[in-house]
Write an enzyme that holds these catalytic residues in place. Structure first.
Site, PDB file in Angstrom:
ATOM      1  CG  ASP A  62      -8.660  -0.856   5.429  1.00 21.80           C
ATOM      2  OD1 ASP A  62      -8.800  -0.942   6.662  1.00 21.80           O
ATOM      3  OD2 ASP A  62      -7.995   0.048   4.874  1.00 21.80           O
ATOM      4  N   GLY A  63     -11.630  -1.948   7.136  1.00 23.49           N
ATOM      5  CA  GLY A  63     -12.576  -1.073   7.812  1.00 23.49           C
ATOM      6  C   GLY A  63     -13.598  -1.837   8.622  1.00 23.49           C
ATOM      7  N   GLY A  64     -13.463  -1.752   9.944  1.00 21.12           N
ATOM      8  CA  GLY A  64     -14.438  -2.404  10.822  1.00 21.12           C
ATOM      9  C   GLY A  64     -14.366  -3.925  10.795  1.00 21.12           C
ATOM     10  CB  SER A  94      -5.037  -0.679  10.277  1.00 18.75           C
ATOM     11  OG  SER A  94      -5.005   0.724  10.306  1.00 18.75           O
ATOM     12  N   GLY A 108     -13.340   6.305   4.879  1.00 15.59           N
ATOM     13  CA  GLY A 108     -12.408   7.356   5.304  1.00 15.59           C
ATOM     14  C   GLY A 108     -11.598   7.311   6.582  1.00 15.59           C
ATOM     15  CG  PHE A 109     -12.703   8.538   9.926  1.00 18.95           C
ATOM     16  CD1 PHE A 109     -13.381   8.210  11.073  1.00 18.95           C
ATOM     17  CD2 PHE A 109     -13.343   9.343   8.986  1.00 18.95           C
ATOM     18  CE1 PHE A 109     -14.677   8.664  11.288  1.00 18.95           C
ATOM     19  CE2 PHE A 109     -14.625   9.806   9.190  1.00 18.95           C
ATOM     20  CZ  PHE A 109     -15.298   9.464  10.345  1.00 18.95           C
ATOM     21  N   GLY A 110     -10.578   5.342  10.779  1.00 20.15           N
ATOM     22  CA  GLY A 110     -10.602   4.116  11.594  1.00 20.15           C
ATOM     23  C   GLY A 110     -11.736   4.072  12.613  1.00 20.15           C
ATOM     24  N   GLY A 111     -11.990   2.866  13.123  1.00 21.02           N
ATOM     25  CA  GLY A 111     -12.929   2.684  14.224  1.00 21.02           C
ATOM     26  C   GLY A 111     -14.392   2.826  13.847  1.00 21.02           C
ATOM     27  CG  MET A 149     -11.654   1.572   1.027  1.00 20.51           C
ATOM     28  SD  MET A 149     -10.446   1.221   2.305  1.00 20.51           S
ATOM     29  CE  MET A 149     -11.137   2.087   3.713  1.00 20.51           C
ATOM     30  CG  HIS A 203      -3.480  -1.495   6.024  1.00 19.96           C
ATOM     31  ND1 HIS A 203      -3.781  -1.751   4.702  1.00 19.96           N
ATOM     32  CD2 HIS A 203      -4.242  -0.426   6.366  1.00 19.96           C
ATOM     33  CE1 HIS A 203      -4.673  -0.888   4.275  1.00 19.96           C
ATOM     34  NE2 HIS A 203      -4.976  -0.060   5.263  1.00 19.96           N
ATOM     35  CG  MET A 256      -5.745   8.847   6.149  1.00 16.59           C
ATOM     36  SD  MET A 256      -7.092   8.876   7.350  1.00 16.59           S
ATOM     37  CE  MET A 256      -7.283   7.121   7.702  1.00 16.59           C
ATOM     38  CG  ASP A 308      -4.718   3.148   7.159  1.00 14.54           C
ATOM     39  OD1 ASP A 308      -5.198   2.752   6.088  1.00 14.54           O
ATOM     40  OD2 ASP A 308      -4.809   2.499   8.233  1.00 14.54           O
ATOM     41  CG  HIS A 360      -5.300   2.365   2.472  1.00 13.64           C
ATOM     42  ND1 HIS A 360      -6.369   2.187   3.317  1.00 13.64           N
ATOM     43  CD2 HIS A 360      -5.819   2.825   1.305  1.00 13.64           C
ATOM     44  CE1 HIS A 360      -7.474   2.531   2.677  1.00 13.64           C
ATOM     45  NE2 HIS A 360      -7.168   2.923   1.460  1.00 13.64           N
ATOM     46  N   GLY A 378      -7.708  -2.908  12.413  1.00 17.43           N
ATOM     47  CA  GLY A 378      -7.070  -1.917  13.263  1.00 17.43           C
ATOM     48  C   GLY A 378      -7.503  -2.068  14.699  1.00 17.43           C
ATOM     49  CB  SER A 379     -10.297  -0.568  16.612  1.00 13.96           C
ATOM     50  OG  SER A 379     -11.098  -0.594  15.472  1.00 13.96           O
ATOM     51  CG  MET A 402      -7.222   6.270   2.205  1.00 11.06           C
ATOM     52  SD  MET A 402      -7.934   5.939   3.811  1.00 11.06           S
ATOM     53  CE  MET A 402      -6.500   5.308   4.650  1.00 11.06           C
TER      54      MET A 402
END
Ligand SMILES: O=C(CO)[C@H](O)[C@H](O)COP(=O)(O)O
Ligand SMILES: [Fe+2]
Length: 226
Positions: free
Chosen positions: A173-175, A10, A144-147, A140, A35, A39, A37, A70, A195-196, A72
Site C-alpha cells: 500500500d502506497g505509490g 484506496s 502516512g498519506f496518499g499520493g 506499507m 481499501h 486516519m 483508510d 486500514h 489509490g491515485s 492508521m
C-alpha cells in the site's frame, strides 16, 4: 499456494463528496475489494473518517463489497466493535499502535472480522511472530498519506515474508500503480492497494486489469519455479 491476485482501490483518492458512487464505480471496474483508510490525526498527521462513514457506505453499496479497513490510528482496540457493527470485513491495524497484538487479534476475530496486520516502513521482522495468527500482512510502501512515491526498498521485506509464509495474503500500500506493481508482484505481494493510479486514471478498469495480470503472472511463475 492458497492466495490469489486481488486489487483494492484506496477510495481516499476519490471525490470524497461522492464516496458511495465512487465505491460502486470501482467495483464495476473490476476491483476485488475496497481499501478504506482511517486516519486519526495522531498515529498519522491526517484525519479521514470513522465508523459512521463506514456504516453509511455499507448501506449505500450493499453487502457484497469487501471492506478492508486500514486503521492508521492510535489505540486501535477502541474501534473494533464499532467497525464490525458498521459493516467492516477486515480490520487491519498497525503493529506499532498496540502493546498487545495478541489480544487485539482475538477481539477482531471474535467480532467476526478478518485480521490484517500492518507495518510502517521502519518496522520489519516484528510482524513474523503474528503471521500465523492473521489473515493478511500489510507492508506499507509509503509513510502516512496518499499520493507519495513508492518505496522500493520495502521489497526485501515482502520477499522475506513470502519466503517464510508461502500461503499468507500479503498486501502492499502506497505509490503502487502500473509502474511499480511488477516489483511488488515479483517480491510476492498478492493484494495490491492502489489509490491515485487507479482512481486518477481515465480508464480505471484497464489499470485494475493490468495490476491483476502483473500479480497473477508472478504467482504463476512462482508456482512453476517451485
Ligand atoms: O494508506 C495509505 C496512505 O498511508 C493509502 O492507502 C495509500 O497511500 C494509497 O494511495 P496511493 O496509491 O495514491 O499512494
Ligand atoms: Fe492504506
Amino acid at each position: 499456494m492458497a492466495y490469489n491476485a486481488k486489487i483494492g482501490p484506496s477510495i481516499l483518492s476519490s471525490d470524497l463528496s461522492c464516496l458511495g458512487s465512487e465505491c460502486v464505480r470501482m467495483m464495476e471496474c473490476g476491483a476485488d475489494y475496497l481499501h478504506l483508510d482511517v486516519m486519526d490525526g495522531h498515529f498519522v498527521p491526517n484525519i479521514t473518517f470513522g465508523h459512521p462513514m463506514v456504516e453509511c457506505l455499507r448501506k449505500s453499496v450493499g453487502q457484497d463489497p469487501f471492506f478492508d479497513m486500514h486503521m492508521m490510528v492510535s489505540r486501535p482496540e477502541q474501534w473494533v466493535k464499532p467497525m464490525a457493527a458498521a459493516g467492516a470485513n477486515q480490520y487491519t491495524f498497525h503493529l506499532e499502535a498496540t502493546t498487545n497484538p495478541g489480544n487485539l487479534i482475538k477481539d477482531i476475530k471474535e467480532s467476526g472480522m478478518k485480521v490484517g496486520l500492518a507495518i510502517k516502513p521502519g518496522t520489519t521482522e516484528e510482524l513474523a511472530p503474528w503471521a500465523n495468527h492473521i489473515d493478511m500482512a500489510l507492508v506499507m510502501t509509503v509513510e502516512g498519506f496518499g499520493g507519495q512515491k513508492f518505496m522500493e526498498d520495502m521489497m526485501p521485506k515482502v520477499s522475506w515474508l513470502r519466503s517464510q509464509f508461502p500461503s499468507l495474503d500479503i498486501e502492499v500500500d502506497g505509490g503502487v500503480g502500473p509502474d511499480t506493481v511488477h516489483k511488488c508482484a515479483e517480491a510476492g505481494a498478492n493484494m495490491i492497494v492502489s489509490g491515485s493510479a487507479v482512481i486518477g486514471s481515465d480508464d480505471p478498469r484497464s489499470v485494475i486489469a493490468l495490476l491483476r495480470t502483473a500479480v497473477a503472472e508472478a504467482i504463476q511463475k512462482r508456482s512453476l519455479d517451485r
